[in-house]
Design a protein around this motif. Structure first.
Motif, PDB file in Angstrom:
ATOM      1  N   VAL A  83       0.858  -1.176   0.000  1.00 29.14           N
ATOM      2  CA  VAL A  83       0.000   0.000   0.000  1.00 29.14           C
ATOM      3  C   VAL A  83       0.897   1.230   0.000  1.00 29.14           C
ATOM      4  N   SER A  84       0.636   2.159  -0.897  1.00 30.56           N
ATOM      5  CA  SER A  84       1.434   3.377  -0.993  1.00 30.56           C
ATOM      6  C   SER A  84       1.187   4.283   0.208  1.00 30.56           C
ATOM      7  N   THR A  85       2.218   5.025   0.610  1.00 27.22           N
ATOM      8  CA  THR A  85       2.111   5.966   1.729  1.00 27.22           C
ATOM      9  C   THR A  85       2.715   7.307   1.329  1.00 27.22           C
ATOM     10  N   ILE A  86       2.281   8.354   2.024  1.00 25.36           N
ATOM     11  CA  ILE A  86       2.850   9.687   1.815  1.00 25.36           C
ATOM     12  C   ILE A  86       2.926  10.392   3.160  1.00 25.36           C
ATOM     13  N   ASP A  87       3.963  11.184   3.328  1.00 24.70           N
ATOM     14  CA  ASP A  87       4.173  11.985   4.529  1.00 24.70           C
ATOM     15  C   ASP A  87       4.557  13.382   4.059  1.00 24.70           C
ATOM     16  N   ILE A  88       3.688  14.362   4.335  1.00 25.04           N
ATOM     17  CA  ILE A  88       3.900  15.735   3.884  1.00 25.04           C
ATOM     18  C   ILE A  88       4.107  16.619   5.105  1.00 25.04           C
ATOM     19  N   GLU A  89       5.216  17.347   5.122  1.00 24.85           N
ATOM     20  CA  GLU A  89       5.482  18.273   6.217  1.00 24.85           C
ATOM     21  C   GLU A  89       4.944  19.648   5.851  1.00 24.85           C
ATOM     22  N   VAL A  90       4.117  20.208   6.740  1.00 24.72           N
ATOM     23  CA  VAL A  90       3.628  21.572   6.579  1.00 24.72           C
ATOM     24  C   VAL A  90       4.228  22.366   7.736  1.00 24.72           C
ATOM     25  N   LYS A  91       4.859  23.497   7.405  1.00 19.83           N
ATOM     26  CA  LYS A  91       5.565  24.239   8.443  1.00 19.83           C
ATOM     27  C   LYS A  91       5.250  25.727   8.389  1.00 19.83           C
ATOM     28  N   ARG A  92       5.480  26.355   9.527  1.00 20.01           N
ATOM     29  CA  ARG A  92       5.352  27.796   9.609  1.00 20.01           C
ATOM     30  C   ARG A  92       6.608  28.431   9.049  1.00 20.01           C
TER      31      ARG A  92
END
Length: 95
Positions: A83-92
């Motif tokens: 199963v494909s996965t994604i991890d996206i960092e959102v930052k200030r």
């Protein structure tokens, strides 16, 4: 473990804006939040990150690192599936 739970948003089947709101709330007290999803929820994770970076760009949020991968899971019939996965960092943004 509690630190990871606070700075990570797992995308599931809730409405899109619920995850956007949750991420923005976390970003008020943390410098960065990780948005994680797998399988069919990956598109929603990308949408959440884009809404935060584009619609609130004047508030100073941007997308950081993006990690993609896959996990091996056992399906209901007992077979192993990737199963494909994604991890996206959102930052200030720091001013």
């Amino acid at each position: 473990m509690s630190t990871e739970a606070r700075d990570t948003i797992y995308i599931g089947k809730k409405p899109l804006m619920a995850y956007v709101t949750s991420t923005l709330i976390q970003l008020t007290s943390l410098p960065a939040v990780s948005i994680k999803a797998r399988g069919l929820s990956i598109g929603h994770a990308v949408d959440v990150a884009q809404i935060i970076s584009r619609k609130t760009g004047s508030a100073g949020y941007s997308i950081g690192s993006i990690t993609i991968g896959s996990e091996s899971l056992e399906s209901k019939d007992g077979k192993a599936r990737n199963v494909s996965t994604i991890d996206i960092e959102v930052k200030r943004n720091t001013s």
